[in-house]
Design an enzyme around this catalytic site. Structure first.
Site, PDB file in Angstrom:
ATOM      1  N   CYS A 355       0.793  -1.231   0.000  1.00 29.61           N
ATOM      2  CA  CYS A 355       0.000   0.000   0.000  1.00 29.61           C
ATOM      3  C   CYS A 355       0.822   1.275   0.000  1.00 29.61           C
ATOM      4  O   CYS A 355       0.432   2.253   0.602  1.00 29.61           O
ATOM      5  CB  CYS A 355      -0.914  -0.007   1.216  1.00 29.61           C
ATOM      6  SG  CYS A 355       0.047   0.097   2.732  1.00 29.61           S
ATOM      7  N   GLU A 356       1.990   1.260  -0.643  1.00 29.98           N
ATOM      8  CA  GLU A 356       2.803   2.481  -0.665  1.00 29.98           C
ATOM      9  C   GLU A 356       3.276   2.760  -2.075  1.00 29.98           C
ATOM     10  O   GLU A 356       3.682   1.833  -2.790  1.00 29.98           O
ATOM     11  CB  GLU A 356       4.022   2.310   0.240  1.00 29.98           C
ATOM     12  CG  GLU A 356       3.653   2.127   1.681  1.00 29.98           C
ATOM     13  CD  GLU A 356       4.830   2.302   2.617  1.00 29.98           C
ATOM     14  OE1 GLU A 356       5.831   2.926   2.217  1.00 29.98           O
ATOM     15  OE2 GLU A 356       4.722   1.822   3.757  1.00 29.98           O
TER      16      GLU A 356
END
Ligand code: LLP
Length: 427
Positions: A355-356
């Protein structure tokens, strides 16, 4: 578009065809069967490339006992046990690495407990155990060693002192450890007084001066500078306590991830040995990356494609949690299809699934035509790969597979979901 990466170095994809003997050479067929039976992502190591990686150091140094493989680069037990068979030593930084080294079969006398400034109880336990040598690098470690010495009945323990030579070695800033502002080691002018105090204790045998300049170095010059400093300290210490028997020049020799032009251990060893003339001390080397980096790869499958204007990307099932070196240091490892060729301009980004936005495995790659389901190999991932994997996003860490000729074996299974919460309790 040009084929160069941002720092003006050749891009990883521009490596010539000449493959180093100590680089993983695993067939597409084997990689397919591993992917099918073990799944992806998976670390895959080539046992023969590990042998060649350490063999290159043994050829250069001569006596395997003067090499302490830096365990932190790859601590898989199968890898450690493979290296142990060559009679080399091992450098460990923590009680955990020490325990792994012993589990893999390294005898205590071949273990150097060095690494980082260690808690006092780790120093005491290491000495009590009887490691071959312990390298002290902060005042509280010296106090712990002296406290141990004053009460021990186990016999003398070899001790080294790490010197912070104040040299910028040209590595990535996070990987430079010999600078004046580094947290490691003693300033040179602190050494004589500490050496004398240690020498006065009959249970301690100060015999080694050590440095470790950093990691990923591509030149011999900083080693020469730092060794000259140790040599002048050796002369100062002469007649002031125990004689200096050993000069430990740490690890750090790099791997050129963008080409096959790795610096050679033999050049380092030859240059440093020449400087020792007339000094009755031996050299010790602590290579990590240069032994195992080339021997491993990370096998990953493409999940889907993202077409953003000018920035085509492939999103893989491996990401920064499995392989952190791009996210941490901007490292650019070659990423090549298991089947087929590199194609098109170097414009494709290789992304991970977490999620980055910084979850990137590599940028500017010639991976046009890659399709979901394709297998890619991220090359030269045998060092600082699995050991830096994390469970962020509750992602189980990948398995490790050892290939030996035509056979392969899982030497650490993929973590299960249950592994993710082992030991946790809901009160
Ligand atoms: N000796 C000492 C005391 C060290 O601290 C290190 C590495 C070595 C030997 C081995 O250095 P090598 O030959 O592997 O360069 N995570 C980073 C590397 C950190 C290395 C730390 N110390 C990376 O992925 O590049």
């Amino acid at each position: 578009m040009s084929g160069s990466s941002p720092r003006g170095r050749p891009s990883p994809d521009s490596r010539s065809e000449r493959i180093l003997p100590h680089a993983a050479a695993i067939s597409a067929e084997a990689l397919h069967s591993i992917a099918e039976q073990v799944g992806t992502p998976a670390y895959v190591y080539d046992a023969r490339a590990i042998d060649a990686g350490i063999g290159r150091w043994i050829d250069a140094v001569g006596d395997p006992a003067c090499i302490s493989y830096a365990a932190k680069a790859n601590t898989n037990l199968a890898v450690l046990a493979r290296l142990e068979r060559f009679g080399v030593g091992i450098e460990v930084a923590t009680p955990g690495e020490l325990a792994r080294a012993r589990k893999a079969g390294f005898p205590l006398r071949r273990i150097v407990f060095g690494g980082v400034p260690k808690p006092a109880d780790a120093v005491r336990d290491g000495m009590r155990l009887g490691v071959g040598m312990i390298v002290l690098q902060s005042a509280h470690e010296v106090d712990a060693a002296l406290a141990y010495g004053s009460e021990s009945t186990n016999g003398p323990v070899n001790v080294g002192l790490r010197v912070r030579p104040g040299i910028r070695a040209g590595a990535h800033p996070s990987l430079e450890t010999g600078r004046t502002d580094a947290k490691f080691g003693f300033a040179p002018d602190q050494i004589p007084e500490i050496w004398q105090r240690l020498s006065a204790d009959p249970n301690l045998v100060p015999r080694t001066l050590a440095f470790h300049l950093g990691s990923g170095l591509d030149s011999v010059e900083p080693y020469e500078q730092a060794l000259d400093l140790l040599l002048s300290l050796t002369r100062v210490l002469d007649g002031h306590g125990a004689p200096v028997r050993e000069l430990d020049v740490g690890g750090g020799l790099g791997v050129d991830y963008a080409s096959w032009a790795d610096p050679e251990p033999r050049d380092l060893v030859r240059n440093l040995t020449e400087r020792l003339a007339g000094i009755g001390a031996e050299l010790r080397f602590e290579p990590g990356r240069s032994v195992v980096a080339r021997a491993g790869l990370l096998l990953t499958r493409v999940l889907y494609l993202r077409h953003r204007r000018d920035y085509p990307a492939v999103v893989c099932d491996a990401g920064q949690t499995d392989f952190a070196r791009h996210a941490l240091y901007g490292a650019q490892h070659a990423i090549v299809p298991v089947d087929g060729e590199l194609s098109g301009d170097p414009t494709v980004e290789v992304l991970g699934p977490t999620c980055e936005s910084g979850d990137v495995l590599g940028t500017r790659r010639r991976l046009h035509g890659t399709q979901p389901g394709d297998l890619l190999q991220l090359c030269d991932a045998g060092a600082y790969g699995f050991v830096m994997a994390s469970n962020y996003n509750s992602r189980p860490r990948p398995p490790e597979v050892l290939v030996d000729g035509s056979s392969w074996q899982v030497v650490r299974p993929r973590e299960s979901l249950e592994d993710l919460w082992r030991g946790e309790e809901i009160p």
